[in-house]
Every structure is written in structure tokens, then in C-alpha cells.
Scaffold this motif. Sequence first.
Motif, PDB file in Angstrom:
ATOM      1  N   LEU A  22       0.833  -1.085  -0.077  1.00 61.44           N
ATOM      2  CA  LEU A  22      -0.046  -0.151  -0.236  1.00 61.44           C
ATOM      3  C   LEU A  22       0.869   1.194  -0.022  1.00 61.44           C
ATOM      4  CD1 LEU A  22      -2.722  -0.785   2.555  1.00 61.44           C
ATOM      5  CD2 LEU A  22      -3.007  -0.675   0.097  1.00 61.44           C
ATOM      6  N   ASP A  23       2.045   1.280   0.716  1.00 66.49           N
ATOM      7  CA  ASP A  23       2.867   2.504   0.691  1.00 66.49           C
ATOM      8  C   ASP A  23       3.535   2.865  -0.563  1.00 66.49           C
ATOM      9  OD1 ASP A  23       4.179   4.491   2.575  1.00 66.49           O
ATOM     10  OD2 ASP A  23       6.006   3.246   1.850  1.00 66.49           O
ATOM     11  N   VAL A  24       3.925   1.647  -1.254  1.00 68.67           N
ATOM     12  CA  VAL A  24       4.582   1.855  -2.579  1.00 68.67           C
ATOM     13  C   VAL A  24       3.404   2.250  -3.591  1.00 68.67           C
ATOM     14  CG1 VAL A  24       5.135   0.632  -4.704  1.00 68.67           C
ATOM     15  CG2 VAL A  24       6.273  -0.137  -2.314  1.00 68.67           C
ATOM     16  N   ARG A  25       2.197   2.021  -3.591  1.00 70.08           N
ATOM     17  CA  ARG A  25       1.125   2.521  -4.345  1.00 70.08           C
ATOM     18  C   ARG A  25       0.805   3.897  -4.153  1.00 70.08           C
ATOM     19  NH1 ARG A  25       2.888  -0.584  -7.874  1.00 70.08           N
ATOM     20  NH2 ARG A  25       2.560  -2.914  -7.895  1.00 70.08           N
ATOM     21  N   LEU A  26       0.655   4.206  -2.786  1.00 74.09           N
ATOM     22  CA  LEU A  26       0.352   5.600  -2.362  1.00 74.09           C
ATOM     23  C   LEU A  26       1.519   6.440  -2.874  1.00 74.09           C
ATOM     24  CD1 LEU A  26      -1.254   7.605  -0.799  1.00 74.09           C
ATOM     25  CD2 LEU A  26      -0.074   7.014   1.321  1.00 74.09           C
ATOM     26  N   VAL A  52      -4.324   4.282  -8.026  1.00 65.14           N
ATOM     27  CA  VAL A  52      -5.969   4.118  -7.580  1.00 65.14           C
ATOM     28  C   VAL A  52      -6.354   2.634  -7.478  1.00 65.14           C
ATOM     29  CG1 VAL A  52      -8.218   4.827  -7.378  1.00 65.14           C
ATOM     30  CG2 VAL A  52      -6.505   6.510  -7.604  1.00 65.14           C
ATOM     31  N   ARG A  53      -6.617   2.170  -8.637  1.00 64.86           N
ATOM     32  CA  ARG A  53      -6.928   0.666  -9.127  1.00 64.86           C
ATOM     33  C   ARG A  53      -6.180  -0.300  -8.284  1.00 64.86           C
ATOM     34  NH1 ARG A  53      -8.176   1.110 -15.469  1.00 64.86           N
ATOM     35  NH2 ARG A  53     -10.420   2.010 -15.744  1.00 64.86           N
ATOM     36  N   ARG A  54      -4.963  -0.084  -8.314  1.00 66.68           N
ATOM     37  CA  ARG A  54      -4.294  -1.150  -7.673  1.00 66.68           C
ATOM     38  C   ARG A  54      -4.210  -1.198  -5.990  1.00 66.68           C
ATOM     39  NH1 ARG A  54       1.118  -0.360 -11.615  1.00 66.68           N
ATOM     40  NH2 ARG A  54       0.821  -2.352 -12.553  1.00 66.68           N
ATOM     41  N   LEU A  55      -4.505   0.030  -5.443  1.00 69.54           N
ATOM     42  CA  LEU A  55      -4.707   0.090  -4.149  1.00 69.54           C
ATOM     43  C   LEU A  55      -6.192  -0.481  -3.952  1.00 69.54           C
ATOM     44  CD1 LEU A  55      -3.544   4.026  -3.704  1.00 69.54           C
ATOM     45  CD2 LEU A  55      -2.850   2.057  -2.248  1.00 69.54           C
ATOM     46  N   ARG A  56      -7.070  -0.285  -4.576  1.00 70.76           N
ATOM     47  CA  ARG A  56      -8.415  -0.619  -4.293  1.00 70.76           C
ATOM     48  C   ARG A  56      -8.526  -2.313  -4.430  1.00 70.76           C
ATOM     49  NH1 ARG A  56     -13.071   0.061  -7.217  1.00 70.76           N
ATOM     50  NH2 ARG A  56     -14.186   0.222  -5.141  1.00 70.76           N
ATOM     51  N   LEU A 147      -4.829   6.789   3.962  1.00 71.86           N
ATOM     52  CA  LEU A 147      -4.100   5.794   3.372  1.00 71.86           C
ATOM     53  C   LEU A 147      -2.515   5.643   3.977  1.00 71.86           C
ATOM     54  CD1 LEU A 147      -4.980   6.486  -0.466  1.00 71.86           C
ATOM     55  CD2 LEU A 147      -5.528   4.217   0.770  1.00 71.86           C
ATOM     56  N   ALA A 148      -2.108   6.798   4.348  1.00 69.72           N
ATOM     57  CA  ALA A 148      -0.698   6.716   4.798  1.00 69.72           C
ATOM     58  C   ALA A 148      -0.851   6.142   6.133  1.00 69.72           C
ATOM     59  CB  ALA A 148      -0.338   8.267   4.982  1.00 69.72           C
ATOM     60  N   ALA A 149      -1.862   6.334   7.062  1.00 71.30           N
ATOM     61  CA  ALA A 149      -2.031   5.947   8.421  1.00 71.30           C
ATOM     62  C   ALA A 149      -2.243   4.338   8.250  1.00 71.30           C
ATOM     63  CB  ALA A 149      -3.413   6.442   9.146  1.00 71.30           C
ATOM     64  N   GLU A 150      -2.902   3.781   7.160  1.00 71.40           N
ATOM     65  CA  GLU A 150      -3.069   2.417   7.008  1.00 71.40           C
ATOM     66  C   GLU A 150      -1.823   1.685   6.789  1.00 71.40           C
ATOM     67  OE1 GLU A 150      -4.350  -1.345   7.596  1.00 71.40           O
ATOM     68  OE2 GLU A 150      -5.477   0.389   8.145  1.00 71.40           O
ATOM     69  N   ALA A 151      -0.988   2.277   5.816  1.00 73.15           N
ATOM     70  CA  ALA A 151       0.130   2.036   5.346  1.00 73.15           C
ATOM     71  C   ALA A 151       1.268   2.030   6.477  1.00 73.15           C
ATOM     72  CB  ALA A 151       0.767   2.582   4.072  1.00 73.15           C
ATOM     73  N   ALA A 152       1.149   2.972   7.345  1.00 68.67           N
ATOM     74  CA  ALA A 152       2.258   2.945   8.440  1.00 68.67           C
ATOM     75  C   ALA A 152       1.702   2.008   9.710  1.00 68.67           C
ATOM     76  CB  ALA A 152       2.777   4.346   9.008  1.00 68.67           C
ATOM     77  N   SER A 153       0.531   1.605   9.766  1.00 66.40           N
ATOM     78  CA  SER A 153      -0.155   1.004  10.966  1.00 66.40           C
ATOM     79  C   SER A 153       0.737  -0.311  11.228  1.00 66.40           C
ATOM     80  CB  SER A 153      -1.473   0.432  10.688  1.00 66.40           C
ATOM     81  OG  SER A 153      -2.014  -0.203  11.841  1.00 66.40           O
ATOM     82  N   THR A 154       0.863  -0.392  12.813  1.00 76.30           N
ATOM     83  CA  THR A 154       1.354  -1.489  13.147  1.00 76.30           C
ATOM     84  C   THR A 154       0.468  -2.453  13.861  1.00 76.30           C
ATOM     85  OG1 THR A 154       1.868  -0.322  15.129  1.00 76.30           O
ATOM     86  CG2 THR A 154       3.698  -0.650  13.335  1.00 76.30           C
ATOM     87  N   GLU A 155      -0.610  -2.444  13.720  1.00 75.44           N
ATOM     88  CA  GLU A 155      -1.826  -3.058  14.291  1.00 75.44           C
ATOM     89  C   GLU A 155      -1.829  -4.587  13.925  1.00 75.44           C
ATOM     90  OE1 GLU A 155      -5.288  -3.616  16.490  1.00 75.44           O
ATOM     91  OE2 GLU A 155      -4.250  -1.938  16.091  1.00 75.44           O
ATOM     92  N   GLU A 208       0.548  -9.077  -8.089  1.00 75.17           N
ATOM     93  CA  GLU A 208       1.369  -8.287  -7.983  1.00 75.17           C
ATOM     94  C   GLU A 208       1.860  -8.228  -6.338  1.00 75.17           C
ATOM     95  OE1 GLU A 208       0.539  -4.702  -9.660  1.00 75.17           O
ATOM     96  OE2 GLU A 208       1.414  -5.302 -11.592  1.00 75.17           O
ATOM     97  N   LEU A 209       0.857  -8.145  -5.539  1.00 76.28           N
ATOM     98  CA  LEU A 209       1.002  -8.213  -4.019  1.00 76.28           C
ATOM     99  C   LEU A 209       1.827  -9.328  -3.628  1.00 76.28           C
ATOM    100  CD1 LEU A 209       0.033  -7.023  -1.251  1.00 76.28           C
ATOM    101  CD2 LEU A 209      -1.904  -8.415  -1.493  1.00 76.28           C
ATOM    102  N   ALA A 210       1.681 -10.702  -4.167  1.00 79.37           N
ATOM    103  CA  ALA A 210       2.370 -11.903  -3.902  1.00 79.37           C
ATOM    104  C   ALA A 210       3.773 -11.935  -4.500  1.00 79.37           C
ATOM    105  CB  ALA A 210       1.416 -13.011  -3.997  1.00 79.37           C
ATOM    106  N   ARG A 211       3.970 -10.864  -5.481  1.00 80.74           N
ATOM    107  CA  ARG A 211       5.169 -11.163  -6.279  1.00 80.74           C
ATOM    108  C   ARG A 211       6.619 -11.212  -5.405  1.00 80.74           C
ATOM    109  NH1 ARG A 211       5.965  -7.276 -11.275  1.00 80.74           N
ATOM    110  NH2 ARG A 211       5.452  -5.705  -9.510  1.00 80.74           N
ATOM    111  N   PRO A 212       6.735 -10.354  -4.548  1.00 73.39           N
ATOM    112  CA  PRO A 212       8.056 -10.579  -3.814  1.00 73.39           C
ATOM    113  C   PRO A 212       8.293 -11.846  -2.922  1.00 73.39           C
ATOM    114  CG  PRO A 212       6.966  -8.498  -3.144  1.00 73.39           C
ATOM    115  CD  PRO A 212       5.857  -9.345  -4.085  1.00 73.39           C
ATOM    116  N   LEU A 213       7.336 -12.789  -2.846  1.00 68.04           N
ATOM    117  CA  LEU A 213       7.482 -13.939  -2.334  1.00 68.04           C
ATOM    118  C   LEU A 213       7.524 -15.068  -3.307  1.00 68.04           C
ATOM    119  CD1 LEU A 213       5.488 -13.752   1.252  1.00 68.04           C
ATOM    120  CD2 LEU A 213       8.113 -13.151   0.547  1.00 68.04           C
ATOM    121  N   LEU A 214       6.566 -15.025  -4.172  1.00 63.12           N
ATOM    122  CA  LEU A 214       6.303 -16.155  -5.095  1.00 63.12           C
ATOM    123  C   LEU A 214       7.164 -16.155  -6.346  1.00 63.12           C
ATOM    124  CD1 LEU A 214       2.392 -16.218  -4.974  1.00 63.12           C
ATOM    125  CD2 LEU A 214       4.252 -17.364  -3.785  1.00 63.12           C
TER     126      LEU A 214
END
Length: 297
Positions: A22-26, A52-56, A147-155, A208-214
Motif C-alpha cells: 500500500l505504501d508503494v502504491r500511495l 488507485v486501481r491497484r490500491l483498491r 491511506l498513509a495511516a493504514e500503510a504505516a499501521s502496526t496493528e 503483484e502483491l504476492a510477487r516479492p515472495l512467489l
Amino acid sequence: MPKITRELGPGDPVHLHVRAALDVRLAALRAHEPGTRSGEDAEDLHQMRVAVRRLRAMLKAARPFLDRETADGLRAELGWLGRALGPVRDLDVLIERLTTEAAHFPADERAAVDTLLAGLHAERDTARAALRKALDSRRYRRLLKALAAEAASTEPGPPVDTLAALSGLVRAEFARLARAVAKAGPEPEDEVLHALRIDGKRLRYTAELARPLLGKKIRVLLKATTDFQDLLGEHQDACVAQDRVRALLAAHGEVIDFDLAFVGGRLVEREEARRVSCRAGWWAVWDTLERTGRSVL
């Protein structure tokens, strides 16, 4: 709250992978905002809309690993922003497409095309004014902050196997697309192909979300998904261009200049040829995507 600055791995919780993405797309959304405002390069608006589409798509796919109320609220507000960006982008694409198509027409026919497109230019000016108003609004600033708050959240998220969870998200989107294609059949209506294109985008953005691991195997799937999406995108652009040219001709009334009618007919004929060509090839492209998906997922 501090951002994640290290590279994440399979041992890191899935919610951290989602928030890093999310941080990258923001960041991409923000980077292309100045160009979108100025209108100097249509590519900035295109890339902002893609962000925007990727974030959604990410927020929807990752709902099980985030606070659902927050994720759904962000998706709704991103939908509002997408609707503000969309009309200008669609008109940019259409105007460029028809102008390029007419570039090799004789001079008198190019002049007729300019007359035909005058209405689109006026429509784009109106849409751009509405877009600037949206980007200047408090609603937009609140969205960026949220969006910035969610990307930085440690919840913390649910305790799950990260690799299995991300793989599962991709498999779910692939299965969703496969069901939609099966229901559509090999000769669907144009509107159905457009819906399949949207489903293909969701698969691509989730992958794309899973690309770093797969790794490599997901890149193969991304290539096949992009080919599928691109072909259906060309099909949709041809359908839209035909409809808009016909509407522009109709706006001139029953008595219409011969050159205008002639070039309008030429443009419609060429777009129809593209539409038919895309329809003829879409099933083969899907077959490749289906085989790829079933082999890597």
C-alpha cells in the motif's frame, strides 16, 4: 508511526506485506499528482489512475488481514477518486486514438476529424475542471492521510502462514476469473468481455502483491494476465471509440457535412475491424492464461 524500511520475507506477517505494498502504491499516486493537475503529460493521469486501481484491488483482496471496516472505507473513497480521474483519462485515450488513426488521412479529411473531435475536447475541459476540484478538496486530503495511516499501521493481523495466505489470495482471484470465463462461453457479448477484463485486472493486481515472495512463477502468471488484459482492453477501446464517433456524428443532426460523415464512417469501420480481431483472439489468450494459472498456483 515508522515505515518499514527493510525487505520483507516469508517470515514476516502478511499484514506487513500488504501495508508495504500500500505504501508503494500511495507513493506512486502522490508522485503523479502534480502532472495530473497540470495536464502536461497524459501519462501522469494514467499512472495515478492505475495506482488507485491497484490500491483498491489490494484492499479488497487483503480484507481478511486488515480491519475490514477500514479497508472497505478506503476502497469506497478510492472509488470516488477513480471516478474523478476516469472521465479525463478516457477522453485522453479516445482523442489520442482517433487523432492517431486520422494522421495519414488527406488534409481535408484530417480537418473534418478535427471538427468531429471538437466536442470531445470541450468535454475533456469540463472533466478536467471537475478533476482539479476533486484534487483540491478536503475529501482528497483526508483520503491521502487515511491511506498513509493504514500503510504505516502496526496493528497486528491474524496469525497465518504468510506464503500460504498470499498464494491463497491469488488462487482465489484466478478461480473467480475462471468461473466468469466459463459462464461467459467462447462468444460472449462485448459487455461481458469488458467485465472479464476487469476481473483480469483484479487477478493481476493481487498477483503483484504476492510477487516479492512467489518469485519467477508468479511473474509468468503476471505476463499471461497482462496479455489477457491488454487484448480485452483493446477490444473495449474499439467498442468505445465506435460508439463515441457515432454519437459525435449524431450530434450534428440529420443534415451533416459529407466530409464529416465520410471520415466518421472510416473511423468506425477501422474500429470495427479491431473489435472483430480482438474477439477472434481472446479465447486463445485466455487458454494460455488458464494453463499458466493451473500450472503455477
